[in-house]
Write a protein that holds these residues in place. Sequence first.
Motif, PDB file in Angstrom:
ATOM      1  N   ILE A  33     -18.302 -23.379  -2.331  1.00  0.00           N
ATOM      2  CA  ILE A  33     -17.104 -23.173  -1.513  1.00  0.00           C
ATOM      3  C   ILE A  33     -15.877 -23.698  -2.248  1.00  0.00           C
ATOM      4  CG2 ILE A  33     -15.976 -23.897   0.609  1.00  0.00           C
ATOM      5  CD1 ILE A  33     -18.745 -23.908   1.914  1.00  0.00           C
ATOM      6  N   GLU A  34     -16.030 -24.863  -2.895  1.00  0.00           N
ATOM      7  CA  GLU A  34     -14.896 -25.406  -3.654  1.00  0.00           C
ATOM      8  C   GLU A  34     -14.498 -24.462  -4.786  1.00  0.00           C
ATOM      9  OE1 GLU A  34     -13.183 -28.174  -2.913  1.00  0.00           O
ATOM     10  OE2 GLU A  34     -14.417 -28.089  -1.124  1.00  0.00           O
ATOM     11  N   LEU A  35     -15.513 -23.881  -5.434  1.00  0.00           N
ATOM     12  CA  LEU A  35     -15.217 -22.944  -6.518  1.00  0.00           C
ATOM     13  C   LEU A  35     -14.437 -21.738  -6.004  1.00  0.00           C
ATOM     14  CD1 LEU A  35     -15.755 -22.756  -9.503  1.00  0.00           C
ATOM     15  CD2 LEU A  35     -17.812 -21.478  -9.037  1.00  0.00           C
ATOM     16  N   MET A  36     -14.834 -21.230  -4.829  1.00  0.00           N
ATOM     17  CA  MET A  36     -14.125 -20.087  -4.252  1.00  0.00           C
ATOM     18  C   MET A  36     -12.695 -20.467  -3.888  1.00  0.00           C
ATOM     19  SD  MET A  36     -16.668 -17.786  -1.997  1.00  0.00           S
ATOM     20  CE  MET A  36     -17.456 -18.989  -0.984  1.00  0.00           C
ATOM     21  N   LEU A  37     -12.517 -21.679  -3.324  1.00  0.00           N
ATOM     22  CA  LEU A  37     -11.166 -22.116  -2.965  1.00  0.00           C
ATOM     23  C   LEU A  37     -10.285 -22.216  -4.201  1.00  0.00           C
ATOM     24  CD1 LEU A  37     -11.958 -24.854  -0.334  1.00  0.00           C
ATOM     25  CD2 LEU A  37     -10.573 -22.864   0.032  1.00  0.00           C
ATOM     26  N   ASN A  38     -10.871 -22.722  -5.305  1.00  0.00           N
ATOM     27  CA  ASN A  38     -10.089 -22.850  -6.532  1.00  0.00           C
ATOM     28  C   ASN A  38      -9.711 -21.500  -7.098  1.00  0.00           C
ATOM     29  OD1 ASN A  38      -9.456 -25.547  -7.627  1.00  0.00           O
ATOM     30  ND2 ASN A  38     -11.569 -25.904  -7.055  1.00  0.00           N
ATOM     31  N   ALA A  39     -10.632 -20.534  -6.992  1.00  0.00           N
ATOM     32  CA  ALA A  39     -10.330 -19.185  -7.463  1.00  0.00           C
ATOM     33  C   ALA A  39      -9.174 -18.602  -6.662  1.00  0.00           C
ATOM     34  CB  ALA A  39     -11.571 -18.305  -7.342  1.00  0.00           C
ATOM     35  N   ALA A  40      -9.190 -18.822  -5.336  1.00  0.00           N
ATOM     36  CA  ALA A  40      -8.102 -18.328  -4.493  1.00  0.00           C
ATOM     37  C   ALA A  40      -6.793 -19.004  -4.866  1.00  0.00           C
ATOM     38  CB  ALA A  40      -8.429 -18.576  -3.027  1.00  0.00           C
ATOM     39  N   ASN A  41      -6.851 -20.306  -5.155  1.00  0.00           N
ATOM     40  CA  ASN A  41      -5.637 -21.020  -5.565  1.00  0.00           C
ATOM     41  C   ASN A  41      -5.053 -20.431  -6.833  1.00  0.00           C
ATOM     42  OD1 ASN A  41      -5.706 -22.758  -3.476  1.00  0.00           O
ATOM     43  ND2 ASN A  41      -6.554 -24.477  -4.604  1.00  0.00           N
ATOM     44  N   LEU A  42      -5.937 -20.151  -7.800  1.00  0.00           N
ATOM     45  CA  LEU A  42      -5.462 -19.571  -9.058  1.00  0.00           C
ATOM     46  C   LEU A  42      -4.784 -18.224  -8.810  1.00  0.00           C
ATOM     47  CD1 LEU A  42      -5.348 -19.725 -12.111  1.00  0.00           C
ATOM     48  CD2 LEU A  42      -7.528 -18.575 -12.190  1.00  0.00           C
ATOM     49  N   THR A  43      -5.359 -17.434  -7.889  1.00  0.00           N
ATOM     50  CA  THR A  43      -4.758 -16.139  -7.572  1.00  0.00           C
ATOM     51  C   THR A  43      -3.384 -16.314  -6.929  1.00  0.00           C
ATOM     52  OG1 THR A  43      -7.004 -15.476  -7.129  1.00  0.00           O
ATOM     53  CG2 THR A  43      -5.309 -13.927  -6.593  1.00  0.00           C
ATOM     54  N   PHE A  44      -3.292 -17.285  -6.028  1.00  0.00           N
ATOM     55  CA  PHE A  44      -1.990 -17.570  -5.397  1.00  0.00           C
ATOM     56  C   PHE A  44      -0.946 -17.909  -6.444  1.00  0.00           C
ATOM     57  CE2 PHE A  44      -3.777 -18.548  -1.052  1.00  0.00           C
ATOM     58  CZ  PHE A  44      -2.970 -17.663  -0.402  1.00  0.00           C
ATOM     59  N   VAL A  45      -1.306 -18.814  -7.365  1.00  0.00           N
ATOM     60  CA  VAL A  45      -0.332 -19.238  -8.373  1.00  0.00           C
ATOM     61  C   VAL A  45       0.052 -18.073  -9.275  1.00  0.00           C
ATOM     62  CG1 VAL A  45       0.042 -20.748 -10.332  1.00  0.00           C
ATOM     63  CG2 VAL A  45      -1.061 -21.628  -8.319  1.00  0.00           C
ATOM     64  N   ALA A  46      -0.929 -17.218  -9.612  1.00  0.00           N
ATOM     65  CA  ALA A  46      -0.640 -16.084 -10.492  1.00  0.00           C
ATOM     66  C   ALA A  46       0.334 -15.116  -9.816  1.00  0.00           C
ATOM     67  CB  ALA A  46      -1.934 -15.372 -10.858  1.00  0.00           C
ATOM     68  N   PHE A  47       0.072 -14.818  -8.527  1.00  0.00           N
ATOM     69  CA  PHE A  47       0.988 -13.905  -7.819  1.00  0.00           C
ATOM     70  C   PHE A  47       2.356 -14.534  -7.664  1.00  0.00           C
ATOM     71  CE2 PHE A  47      -2.748 -11.578  -5.946  1.00  0.00           C
ATOM     72  CZ  PHE A  47      -2.451 -10.412  -6.596  1.00  0.00           C
ATOM     73  N   SER A  48       2.388 -15.840  -7.404  1.00  0.00           N
ATOM     74  CA  SER A  48       3.663 -16.539  -7.276  1.00  0.00           C
ATOM     75  C   SER A  48       4.455 -16.440  -8.571  1.00  0.00           C
ATOM     76  CB  SER A  48       3.407 -17.996  -6.904  1.00  0.00           C
ATOM     77  OG  SER A  48       4.557 -18.756  -7.075  1.00  0.00           O
ATOM     78  N   SER A  49       3.746 -16.597  -9.683  1.00  0.00           N
ATOM     79  CA  SER A  49       4.418 -16.509 -10.977  1.00  0.00           C
ATOM     80  C   SER A  49       4.901 -15.093 -11.246  1.00  0.00           C
ATOM     81  CB  SER A  49       3.467 -16.964 -12.072  1.00  0.00           C
ATOM     82  OG  SER A  49       4.035 -16.752 -13.327  1.00  0.00           O
ATOM     83  N   ALA A  50       4.129 -14.096 -10.779  1.00  0.00           N
ATOM     84  CA  ALA A  50       4.525 -12.705 -11.021  1.00  0.00           C
ATOM     85  C   ALA A  50       5.748 -12.334 -10.197  1.00  0.00           C
ATOM     86  CB  ALA A  50       3.363 -11.781 -10.678  1.00  0.00           C
ATOM     87  N   ASN A  51       5.818 -12.855  -8.967  1.00  0.00           N
ATOM     88  CA  ASN A  51       6.920 -12.488  -8.097  1.00  0.00           C
ATOM     89  C   ASN A  51       8.147 -13.351  -8.287  1.00  0.00           C
ATOM     90  OD1 ASN A  51       5.728 -10.361  -6.787  1.00  0.00           O
ATOM     91  ND2 ASN A  51       4.682 -11.676  -5.325  1.00  0.00           N
ATOM     92  N   GLY A  52       7.978 -14.511  -8.927  1.00  0.00           N
ATOM     93  CA  GLY A  52       9.090 -15.430  -9.038  1.00  0.00           C
ATOM     94  C   GLY A  52       9.450 -16.097  -7.727  1.00  0.00           C
ATOM     95  N   ALA A  53       8.534 -16.050  -6.730  1.00  0.00           N
ATOM     96  CA  ALA A  53       8.764 -16.711  -5.450  1.00  0.00           C
ATOM     97  C   ALA A  53       7.825 -17.912  -5.336  1.00  0.00           C
ATOM     98  CB  ALA A  53       8.505 -15.745  -4.298  1.00  0.00           C
ATOM     99  N   LEU A  54       8.303 -18.930  -4.616  1.00  0.00           N
ATOM    100  CA  LEU A  54       7.521 -20.169  -4.559  1.00  0.00           C
ATOM    101  C   LEU A  54       6.530 -20.216  -3.400  1.00  0.00           C
ATOM    102  CD1 LEU A  54      10.075 -22.943  -5.478  1.00  0.00           C
ATOM    103  CD2 LEU A  54       8.153 -22.105  -6.775  1.00  0.00           C
TER     104      LEU A  54
END
Lengths: 98, 166
Positions: A33-54
Amino acid sequence: MIFLALLLGLLLFVLGLAVVMLRRSAILLFLGIELMLNAANLTFVAFSSANGALDGQIAVIFTIAIASAEVGVGLAIFIVLFRRFKTQSVDDLRILRW
Amino acid sequence: MATALFFAFAALALVFGILVAALRHPLYAALSLVGVIGCLSVLFYLLGAPFLAMVQLIVYAGATLVLILFVIMLLGLRSEPRAPEAHPVQKGLGLLLCLNMLLFFLLGAGTLVRKTVPMTGGGARSGVEDLGRLLFSRYLLPFEAVSLLLLAAAVGAFLLARREWK
């Protein structure tokens, strides 16, 4: 770079899902479960970086906070069950089933 | 330079992730998860989220994973002698679900993302100040709700794990 981050997020999520599906030890399920949560976090940060929104990064802060709450309560339940039944396999814990 | 570093740590994170899935001993799997979290922290930094990189290291690796390791060592967990295995049907269905998910996101959602999200990257590096302003203005209510949740979780964990549980 962002595409690679999304791909890595997907692979880590599927690995975590495989752990949850295939392992029967409760503590390994936690790790999945922790691994899945971390994967989701990485996706959030990647999309945030792509959009330039925080907003994505804010979501990651909330995810981390909720994950620590989940681990705290879950491990407490696991300790109680392990002391009482002397097993870590979730298949042996069937008193909630009929 | 940054791209090479990103590739290296992404590969390392994937290796540690595979180790988490492959190892049966809870202690080794948890230590591999610490490796995944460390690598992801570097990736967060490279993706322009230095604050989250530190939070990931301090809160996730420093508190959450240490708690899990602490419980594993406290209870003296090992990989059980008769390795607890899933039922074959359950195993097959689980693998099918994983494969399904992989293909769905790779093919379906992947093309959608490629169409809608600009993959140029290099978004503006975020200071802690912007993050704090956003957290305490637009996301103030969820912030307070999470603080309440953490309090409830702390009390609940304490009540559950007391030794004289009657």
